[in-house]
Write a protein that holds these residues in place. Structure first.
Motif, PDB file in Angstrom:
ATOM      1  N   LEU A   8       0.864  -1.178   0.000  1.00  0.00           N
ATOM      2  CA  LEU A   8       0.000   0.000   0.000  1.00  0.00           C
ATOM      3  C   LEU A   8       0.902   1.229   0.000  1.00  0.00           C
ATOM      4  CD1 LEU A   8      -2.700  -1.035   2.642  1.00  0.00           C
ATOM      5  CD2 LEU A   8      -2.615  -1.527   0.192  1.00  0.00           C
ATOM      6  N   PHE A   9       0.903   1.948  -1.103  1.00  0.00           N
ATOM      7  CA  PHE A   9       1.785   3.102  -1.273  1.00  0.00           C
ATOM      8  C   PHE A   9       1.167   4.315  -0.579  1.00  0.00           C
ATOM      9  CE2 PHE A   9       3.860   0.272  -3.927  1.00  0.00           C
ATOM     10  CZ  PHE A   9       5.010   0.823  -4.478  1.00  0.00           C
ATOM     11  N   ILE A  10       1.774   4.723   0.541  1.00  0.00           N
ATOM     12  CA  ILE A  10       1.263   5.822   1.351  1.00  0.00           C
ATOM     13  C   ILE A  10       2.118   7.069   1.221  1.00  0.00           C
ATOM     14  CG2 ILE A  10       0.168   4.291   3.016  1.00  0.00           C
ATOM     15  CD1 ILE A  10       2.621   4.898   4.873  1.00  0.00           C
ATOM     16  N   GLY A  11       3.140   7.025   0.371  1.00  0.00           N
ATOM     17  CA  GLY A  11       4.070   8.144   0.250  1.00  0.00           C
ATOM     18  C   GLY A  11       3.417   9.390  -0.282  1.00  0.00           C
ATOM     19  N   GLY A  12       4.167  10.436  -0.304  1.00  0.00           N
ATOM     20  CA  GLY A  12       3.680  11.711  -0.818  1.00  0.00           C
ATOM     21  C   GLY A  12       3.228  12.614   0.308  1.00  0.00           C
ATOM     22  N   VAL A  51       4.130   0.937   2.127  1.00  0.00           N
ATOM     23  CA  VAL A  51       5.300   1.384   1.375  1.00  0.00           C
ATOM     24  C   VAL A  51       5.378   2.898   1.497  1.00  0.00           C
ATOM     25  CG1 VAL A  51       6.448   1.460  -0.867  1.00  0.00           C
ATOM     26  CG2 VAL A  51       5.087  -0.540  -0.240  1.00  0.00           C
ATOM     27  N   GLY A  52       6.454   3.366   2.101  1.00  0.00           N
ATOM     28  CA  GLY A  52       6.626   4.785   2.376  1.00  0.00           C
ATOM     29  C   GLY A  52       6.492   5.028   3.866  1.00  0.00           C
ATOM     30  N   ARG A  53       6.834   6.231   4.276  1.00  0.00           N
ATOM     31  CA  ARG A  53       6.752   6.573   5.702  1.00  0.00           C
ATOM     32  C   ARG A  53       5.890   7.811   5.888  1.00  0.00           C
ATOM     33  NH1 ARG A  53       8.292   2.862   9.511  1.00  0.00           N
ATOM     34  NH2 ARG A  53      10.168   1.843   8.820  1.00  0.00           N
ATOM     35  N   HIS A  54       4.980   7.729   6.813  1.00  0.00           N
ATOM     36  CA  HIS A  54       4.162   8.867   7.211  1.00  0.00           C
ATOM     37  C   HIS A  54       3.732   8.579   8.639  1.00  0.00           C
ATOM     38  CE1 HIS A  54       0.991  11.818   7.444  1.00  0.00           C
ATOM     39  NE2 HIS A  54       1.274  12.255   6.224  1.00  0.00           N
ATOM     40  N   PRO A  55       3.998   9.491   9.565  1.00  0.00           N
ATOM     41  CA  PRO A  55       3.694   9.217  10.972  1.00  0.00           C
ATOM     42  C   PRO A  55       2.231   8.858  11.225  1.00  0.00           C
ATOM     43  CG  PRO A  55       4.692  11.419  10.716  1.00  0.00           C
ATOM     44  CD  PRO A  55       4.615  10.801   9.365  1.00  0.00           C
ATOM     45  N   LEU A  83      10.871  -0.346  -5.816  1.00  0.00           N
ATOM     46  CA  LEU A  83      12.093  -1.133  -5.643  1.00  0.00           C
ATOM     47  C   LEU A  83      12.126  -1.769  -4.254  1.00  0.00           C
ATOM     48  CD1 LEU A  83      14.704  -2.255  -6.719  1.00  0.00           C
ATOM     49  CD2 LEU A  83      15.827  -0.082  -6.139  1.00  0.00           C
ATOM     50  N   ALA A  84      11.731  -1.017  -3.232  1.00  0.00           N
ATOM     51  CA  ALA A  84      11.676  -1.588  -1.884  1.00  0.00           C
ATOM     52  C   ALA A  84      10.706  -2.766  -1.832  1.00  0.00           C
ATOM     53  CB  ALA A  84      11.273  -0.510  -0.879  1.00  0.00           C
ATOM     54  N   LEU A  85       9.551  -2.622  -2.479  1.00  0.00           N
ATOM     55  CA  LEU A  85       8.558  -3.699  -2.491  1.00  0.00           C
ATOM     56  C   LEU A  85       9.068  -4.917  -3.244  1.00  0.00           C
ATOM     57  CD1 LEU A  85       5.694  -4.744  -1.838  1.00  0.00           C
ATOM     58  CD2 LEU A  85       4.909  -3.593  -3.928  1.00  0.00           C
ATOM     59  N   LEU A  86       9.695  -4.709  -4.397  1.00  0.00           N
ATOM     60  CA  LEU A  86      10.229  -5.832  -5.174  1.00  0.00           C
ATOM     61  C   LEU A  86      11.263  -6.614  -4.370  1.00  0.00           C
ATOM     62  CD1 LEU A  86      10.692  -4.145  -8.679  1.00  0.00           C
ATOM     63  CD2 LEU A  86       8.907  -5.763  -8.026  1.00  0.00           C
ATOM     64  N   ARG A  87      12.144  -5.885  -3.717  1.00  0.00           N
ATOM     65  CA  ARG A  87      13.188  -6.555  -2.909  1.00  0.00           C
ATOM     66  C   ARG A  87      12.576  -7.306  -1.729  1.00  0.00           C
ATOM     67  NH1 ARG A  87      17.812  -1.777  -2.817  1.00  0.00           N
ATOM     68  NH2 ARG A  87      18.660  -2.209  -4.896  1.00  0.00           N
ATOM     69  N   TYR A  88      11.565  -6.717  -1.115  1.00  0.00           N
ATOM     70  CA  TYR A  88      10.934  -7.348   0.042  1.00  0.00           C
ATOM     71  C   TYR A  88      10.168  -8.609  -0.370  1.00  0.00           C
ATOM     72  CZ  TYR A  88       7.909  -7.969   4.097  1.00  0.00           C
ATOM     73  OH  TYR A  88       7.255  -8.502   5.179  1.00  0.00           O
ATOM     74  N   ALA A  89       9.440  -8.530  -1.466  1.00  0.00           N
ATOM     75  CA  ALA A  89       8.546  -9.615  -1.858  1.00  0.00           C
ATOM     76  C   ALA A  89       9.250 -10.800  -2.496  1.00  0.00           C
ATOM     77  CB  ALA A  89       7.485  -9.084  -2.832  1.00  0.00           C
ATOM     78  N   GLU A  90      10.361 -10.566  -3.172  1.00  0.00           N
ATOM     79  CA  GLU A  90      11.015 -11.625  -3.954  1.00  0.00           C
ATOM     80  C   GLU A  90      11.249 -12.863  -3.107  1.00  0.00           C
ATOM     81  OE1 GLU A  90      14.365 -11.769  -7.455  1.00  0.00           O
ATOM     82  OE2 GLU A  90      14.514 -10.214  -5.969  1.00  0.00           O
ATOM     83  N   PRO A  91      10.889 -14.044  -3.585  1.00  0.00           N
ATOM     84  CA  PRO A  91      10.552 -14.424  -4.955  1.00  0.00           C
ATOM     85  C   PRO A  91       9.046 -14.383  -5.263  1.00  0.00           C
ATOM     86  CG  PRO A  91      10.810 -16.404  -3.675  1.00  0.00           C
ATOM     87  CD  PRO A  91      11.062 -15.241  -2.737  1.00  0.00           C
ATOM     88  N   ARG A  92       8.247 -13.931  -4.299  1.00  0.00           N
ATOM     89  CA  ARG A  92       6.799 -13.887  -4.500  1.00  0.00           C
ATOM     90  C   ARG A  92       6.426 -12.765  -5.472  1.00  0.00           C
ATOM     91  NH1 ARG A  92       4.886 -12.520   1.304  1.00  0.00           N
ATOM     92  NH2 ARG A  92       6.746 -11.230   1.127  1.00  0.00           N
ATOM     93  N   LEU A  93       5.235 -12.872  -6.051  1.00  0.00           N
ATOM     94  CA  LEU A  93       4.672 -11.772  -6.823  1.00  0.00           C
ATOM     95  C   LEU A  93       4.284 -10.658  -5.859  1.00  0.00           C
ATOM     96  CD1 LEU A  93       2.292 -13.712  -9.240  1.00  0.00           C
ATOM     97  CD2 LEU A  93       4.480 -12.643  -9.821  1.00  0.00           C
ATOM     98  N   CYS A  94       4.170  -9.441  -6.384  1.00  0.00           N
ATOM     99  CA  CYS A  94       3.717  -8.346  -5.537  1.00  0.00           C
ATOM    100  C   CYS A  94       2.789  -7.428  -6.325  1.00  0.00           C
ATOM    101  CB  CYS A  94       4.887  -7.575  -4.946  1.00  0.00           C
ATOM    102  SG  CYS A  94       5.998  -6.812  -6.135  1.00  0.00           S
ATOM    103  N   ILE A  95       1.918  -6.775  -5.603  1.00  0.00           N
ATOM    104  CA  ILE A  95       0.992  -5.800  -6.175  1.00  0.00           C
ATOM    105  C   ILE A  95       1.275  -4.458  -5.529  1.00  0.00           C
ATOM    106  CG2 ILE A  95      -1.424  -5.052  -6.286  1.00  0.00           C
ATOM    107  CD1 ILE A  95      -2.201  -8.021  -6.504  1.00  0.00           C
ATOM    108  N   ALA A  96       1.449  -3.444  -6.355  1.00  0.00           N
ATOM    109  CA  ALA A  96       1.579  -2.064  -5.882  1.00  0.00           C
ATOM    110  C   ALA A  96       0.191  -1.443  -5.956  1.00  0.00           C
ATOM    111  CB  ALA A  96       2.569  -1.299  -6.762  1.00  0.00           C
ATOM    112  N   LEU A  97      -0.278  -0.902  -4.839  1.00  0.00           N
ATOM    113  CA  LEU A  97      -1.638  -0.384  -4.760  1.00  0.00           C
ATOM    114  C   LEU A  97      -1.615   0.979  -4.071  1.00  0.00           C
ATOM    115  CD1 LEU A  97      -4.580  -1.154  -5.388  1.00  0.00           C
ATOM    116  CD2 LEU A  97      -4.664  -2.292  -3.156  1.00  0.00           C
ATOM    117  N   ALA A  98      -2.114   2.001  -4.768  1.00  0.00           N
ATOM    118  CA  ALA A  98      -2.123   3.363  -4.228  1.00  0.00           C
ATOM    119  C   ALA A  98      -3.126   3.495  -3.101  1.00  0.00           C
ATOM    120  CB  ALA A  98      -2.445   4.361  -5.341  1.00  0.00           C
ATOM    121  N   CYS A  99      -2.788   4.325  -2.127  1.00  0.00           N
ATOM    122  CA  CYS A  99      -3.678   4.540  -0.976  1.00  0.00           C
ATOM    123  C   CYS A  99      -4.768   5.558  -1.277  1.00  0.00           C
ATOM    124  CB  CYS A  99      -2.872   4.987   0.233  1.00  0.00           C
ATOM    125  SG  CYS A  99      -2.280   6.681   0.105  1.00  0.00           S
TER     126      CYS A  99
END
Length: 192
Positions: A8-12, A51-55, A83-99
Motif C-alpha cells: 500500500l503506497f502511502i508516500g507523498g 510502502v513509504g513513511r508517514h507518521p 524497488l523496496a517492495l520488489l526486494r521485500y517480496a522476492e521471490p513472491r509476486l507483488c501488487i503495488a496499490l495506491a492509498c
C-alpha cells in the motif's frame, strides 16, 4: 502467507489535501481506504505491507503487525517504493496499490493477483499506465528497475515502457478512480 505481497503506497505529502493522509479517507464501503485494501489483501491470503513513511500510519501498521518499507533509494518518488517492495517480496509476486484509490473492487484485485500472466508487470492502461494498481514479478522486474534508477530514471511511465508490461483489464471501471484532492471526494459523494 501463501500468496504474494501487496504494497500500500502511502508516500507523498498530499499537498492538494492540505497534508491529510489520503489513505484515511473513507470510501462508500464505510472504512478508510487503507483499511479496505488491508481487508481485501487478507481475504486473498496475501501479506499487506505499507510502502513509504508517514507518521499518521504508524499506529495503523502496528495494530495489524504490518511491515513498513522505506523507499529505496529515498526521495525519488514511487519508483523508490516499488524497488523496496520488489526486494521485500522476492521471490513472491507483488501488487503495488495506491492509498488514494477508494473503489478498488475485490474481483479486480483478485483477478490481478491470480492472473496466469508470466509478464514482468501486469498493469492497467488508460491514456497512461496505472502503475499503482499493478502486479510485478520481482525476479523479472527488479534488476531492470535497479538499472533504470541507477541511470537516473525517475518516471514510472518511462520505466514501464522500457519494461514492456502486459495490459490488465479491470472489470469495474471505478477500481481505477483515485482521489487527488478534496474536490474529488466531494464529487464522489454527490454522485452523477
Amino acid at each position: 502467507m501463501t500468496g504474494g505481497a501487496i504494497g500500500l503506497f502511502i508516500g507523498g505529502s498530499a499537498r492538494r489535501m492540505q497534508g491529510f493522509p489520503k489513505g484515511f479517507l473513507k470510501g462508500r464501503h464505510g472504512h478508510s481506504i487503507v483499511e479496505h485494501h488491508w481487508h481485501m489483501g487478507m481475504e486473498l491470503g496475501w501479506e499487506v505491507v505499507l510502502v513509504g513513511r508517514h507518521p499518521a500510519y504508524e499506529a495503523f501498521a502496528k495494530e495489524r503487525r504490518m511491515a513498513c518499507l522505506e523507499d529505496t533509494p529515498p526521495g525519488i518518488g514511487p519508483l523508490g517504493g516499488l524497488l523496496a517492495l520488489l526486494r521485500y517480496a522476492e521471490p513472491r509476486l507483488c501488487i503495488a496499490l495506491a492509498c488514494d484509490m477508494p473503489h478498488v473492487a475485490f474481483e479486480d484485485l483478485k483477478a490481478l493477483a491470480l492472473s496466469p500472466s508470466q509478464a514482468a508487470a501486469l498493469v492497467p492502461r488508460r491514456s497512461y499506465w496505472e502503475p499503482l494498481f499493478g502486479r510485478y514479478a520481482p525476479s523479472l522486474a527488479r534488476a531492470e528497475l535497479e538499472a533504470f534508477i541507477e541511470a537516473g530514471g525517475r518516471s514510472f511511465q518511462h520505466f514501464l515502457e522500457k519494461l514492456g508490461p502486459e495490459r490488465f483489464l479491470p472489470k469495474v471501471a471505478e477500481s481505477l478512480e483515485d482521489w487527488d484532492c478534496f474536490e474529488d471526494v466531494k464529487l464522489a459523494e454527490e454522485g452523477p
